[in-house]
Enzyme design. Sequence first.
Site, PDB file in Angstrom:
ATOM      1  CE  LYS A 114      -6.137   1.947  -0.484  1.00 41.23           C
ATOM      2  NZ  LYS A 114      -6.502   2.022   0.893  1.00 41.23           N
ATOM      3  CE  LYS A 157      -3.570   2.371   2.626  1.00 42.81           C
ATOM      4  NZ  LYS A 157      -4.572   2.267   3.687  1.00 42.81           N
TER       5      LYS A 157
HETATM    6  C1  PBG Z   1      -7.353   3.074   5.511  1.00 45.00           C
HETATM    7  C2  PBG Z   1      -7.774   3.043   4.091  1.00 45.00           C
HETATM    8  C3  PBG Z   1      -7.659   4.069   3.154  1.00 45.00           C
HETATM    9  C4  PBG Z   1      -8.219   3.585   1.968  1.00 45.00           C
HETATM   10  C5  PBG Z   1      -8.660   2.278   2.219  1.00 45.00           C
HETATM   11  N1  PBG Z   1      -8.356   1.974   3.532  1.00 45.00           N
HETATM   12  C6  PBG Z   1      -7.181   5.459   3.291  1.00 45.00           C
HETATM   13  C7  PBG Z   1      -5.788   5.751   3.672  1.00 45.00           C
HETATM   14  O1  PBG Z   1      -4.916   4.890   3.761  1.00 45.00           O
HETATM   15  O2  PBG Z   1      -5.558   6.933   3.918  1.00 45.00           O
HETATM   16  C8  PBG Z   1      -8.329   4.324   0.670  1.00 45.00           C
HETATM   17  C9  PBG Z   1      -9.324   3.801  -0.308  1.00 45.00           C
HETATM   18  C10 PBG Z   1      -9.627   4.715  -1.425  1.00 45.00           C
HETATM   19  O3  PBG Z   1      -9.007   5.770  -1.630  1.00 45.00           O
HETATM   20  O4  PBG Z   1     -10.548   4.380  -2.178  1.00 45.00           O
HETATM   21  N2  PBG Z   1      -8.399   2.671   6.364  1.00 45.00           N
END
Ligand code: PBG
Length: 323
Positions: free
Chosen positions: A247, A194
């Site tokens: 991601k 991520k």
């Molecule tokens: C954290 C989380 C995020 C997203 C999914 N889980 C946000 C982050 O890491 O700041 C982002 C998903 C998206 O942008 O569609 N709980």
Amino acid sequence: MFPVVRPRRLRYSSVLREMVRETSLSVGSFVYPLFVTFGTNTRRPIQSMPGCFAESVDVIAESARDIYALGIPAVILFGVPHHKDEQASGAYDPDGVVQLAVQEIKHAVPELFVITDVCLCEYTSHGHCGVLENGQILNDPTLELLARAAVSHVRAGADMVAPSDMMDGRVMAIRTALDSEGCASIPIMSYAVKYSSAFYGPFREAAESTPTFGDRKSHQMDPANRREALKEAAIDINEGADILMVKPALSYLDIISDVKHAFNVPVAAYNVSGEYAMVHAGARLGWIDYEKVMMEILLSIKRAGADIILTYFAKDAAKILND
Ligand code: PBG
């Protein structure tokens, strides 16, 4: 006669084009994200994510039914709680919004596979993904809370948990906690790779999870790094992750492909909020064709190697694929 080799021969007929097509999308690989909020009879539109809503527990089963009716097999739940504190207590409250929503959905549509996002950022008063000390996220004390959150989701009926926090050791902490609770058969889909991405902007508006200070660079990955993705992936597999997620998806197709080739586990890709918002914005201006661009993006994620695609486009794409 020149040229002898003519790739166009395979392209004149739509029948033949279909026969030689290498990649196809299927509704069965989509996961639709849902935002669960407090209150009753609430369906609050998310400004920068047209077609997406933050929904209260009492109305969410209705959405779940519509999603399942389109053939989408799974949802992933995010909580937007009323109460936030330093310890993120809403994340592991048995009566928290996500826990209650899981119960509602599993009761109304038992066949729908319910995944829960495990992170603390939506539940902390400061919007960071863990417990803070002097402005720094403490890794190991955070693991305990993440494990508690995961266990509470599974107790509520979740079919799979998806840790998105990027703390070190969270997969093992969650695996150990689930196993000791008799939940050894519940899989973990880890957000293994991520990145610290600006593409999460609209989500943070939706989940009210923007950090009140600083950023997430101390735990999420540097977008410049490719080899490090394989390190993160290997660690999570060793800790017991069943599915690995990359991601965001669209700017990280090389990473999806790398992870797919390097490891023998299913790969999920999260087509995130900013990727969704851009397509809507472009289409609203009349500059791109919404449906065609959406389908091309989803196809590219599949072609790169994703087995599972988490996407806000799932419903619109399902309508096209079901036609
Ligand atoms: C954290 C989380 C995020 C997203 C999914 N889980 C946000 C982050 O890491 O700041 C982002 C998903 C998206 O942008 O569609 N709980």
